[in-house]
Write a protein that holds these residues in place. Sequence first.
Motif, mmCIF file in Angstrom:
data_model
loop_
_atom_site.group_PDB
_atom_site.id
_atom_site.type_symbol
_atom_site.label_atom_id
_atom_site.label_comp_id
_atom_site.label_asym_id
_atom_site.label_seq_id
_atom_site.Cartn_x
_atom_site.Cartn_y
_atom_site.Cartn_z
ATOM 1 N N HIS A 192 -41.401 13.738 13.178
ATOM 2 C CA HIS A 192 -40.675 13.121 12.067
ATOM 3 C C HIS A 192 -40.855 11.607 12.027
ATOM 4 O O HIS A 192 -39.900 10.844 11.865
ATOM 5 C CB HIS A 192 -39.185 13.466 12.135
ATOM 6 N N HIS A 222 -52.725 9.828 9.182
ATOM 7 C CA HIS A 222 -51.944 9.672 7.949
ATOM 8 C C HIS A 222 -52.488 10.620 6.891
ATOM 9 O O HIS A 222 -53.700 10.672 6.638
ATOM 10 C CB HIS A 222 -52.017 8.232 7.444
ATOM 11 N N ASP A 223 -51.569 11.375 6.299
ATOM 12 C CA ASP A 223 -51.924 12.294 5.220
ATOM 13 C C ASP A 223 -51.055 11.958 4.021
ATOM 14 O O ASP A 223 -49.823 12.084 4.085
ATOM 15 C CB ASP A 223 -51.721 13.740 5.662
ATOM 16 N N ASP A 267 -44.754 8.514 7.240
ATOM 17 C CA ASP A 267 -46.161 8.195 7.043
ATOM 18 C C ASP A 267 -46.385 6.695 6.887
ATOM 19 O O ASP A 267 -47.476 6.199 7.166
ATOM 20 C CB ASP A 267 -46.685 8.941 5.811
ATOM 21 N N GLY A 271 -50.498 13.484 1.458
ATOM 22 C CA GLY A 271 -49.759 14.608 0.903
ATOM 23 C C GLY A 271 -48.602 15.063 1.765
ATOM 24 O O GLY A 271 -47.886 16.000 1.387
ATOM 25 N N GLN A 272 -48.399 14.459 2.929
ATOM 26 C CA GLN A 272 -47.340 14.855 3.843
ATOM 27 C C GLN A 272 -46.369 13.684 4.038
ATOM 28 O O GLN A 272 -46.783 12.527 4.079
ATOM 29 C CB GLN A 272 -47.916 15.279 5.197
ATOM 30 N N PRO A 273 -45.080 13.988 4.172
ATOM 31 C CA PRO A 273 -44.106 12.895 4.347
ATOM 32 C C PRO A 273 -44.143 12.275 5.742
ATOM 33 O O PRO A 273 -43.687 11.149 5.928
ATOM 34 C CB PRO A 273 -42.768 13.576 4.077
#
Length: 305
Positions: free
Chosen positions: A188, A224-225, A191, A227-229
């Motif tokens: 958690h 780092h993506d 990003d 599209g992901q939080p």
Amino acid sequence: MLSAVLMVVDARFEVLQPLRSQLGLIVEPTYRVARLPMTLWEEATQQIASRSELVAENEKLKAEALLMQGRLQKLATLTEQNVRLRELLNSAALVEEKVLVTELIGVDPNPFTHRILIDKGEKDGVFLGQPVLDARGLMGQVVEVMPYTARVLLLTDTNHSIPVQDNRNGLRAIAVGTGNPERLELRHVADTADIKEGDLLVSSGMGQRFPAGYPVATVNEVIHDSGQPFAIVRAVPTAALNRSRYMLLVFTDGRTAEERATEAAEAQEAADRKAEAATGQSPAVPPATVPAPATPVAPAAAGSQ
């Protein structure tokens, strides 16, 4: 008669000395031939004895070399242990809490469980949840206590998690075990969080299980993506989980803030009493504790009230 005359002349005079030399030169081959069997026998015996001695000496040297190699290996092991103990002692000198040196005596054979067995137990004051560290950083915590031994759950176990913070900027996160002895993951982490490779993660002290400020891991990968939080953050434990043999059991201060304040007040009172007994005078009373004289009230004011 001739032999007797020749013996007397040879003993008394040196006239026959040249003849003796010539006769010795002629007879020398006969001496060599006559001594040849004895010479051959002695040489053969000497060679056989020399070979046997060389074989025995060779075997002895091999045994001594093997023994010395074993001692050298033991010396290398002792040297490494000495280095590790020195590192551990230096680490213990930097730890403010009370510590106890313990030794690894067993490893859990289950490949899916990262647990070890140490040689200190309840008789030594070990308790559940006690932090364990080596010369490089935190290793885990005690999860089972027996009279003379205890089991330690390592940081990389899938059932273990520890609150950490980035030593560079104070960012807080939770590091969990992955089952891989060389990797931890941070859960958690936003990003957009300020975390990068090479950051040192230390224990934050939250949860009051692990003391704050001990090295836990070093970040080695940040993914780092968009599209992901949350970002994928992986870290390598600073402790040598698979190599450390000697560890430290940390005895943290488990008192509450009220208990610390009470003990501090009692210590101050004891110091005041000691000072009073030494000087023979009572300590000065603070002005705020002296009651102020009553101010007379005017009758009109009293009637209005």
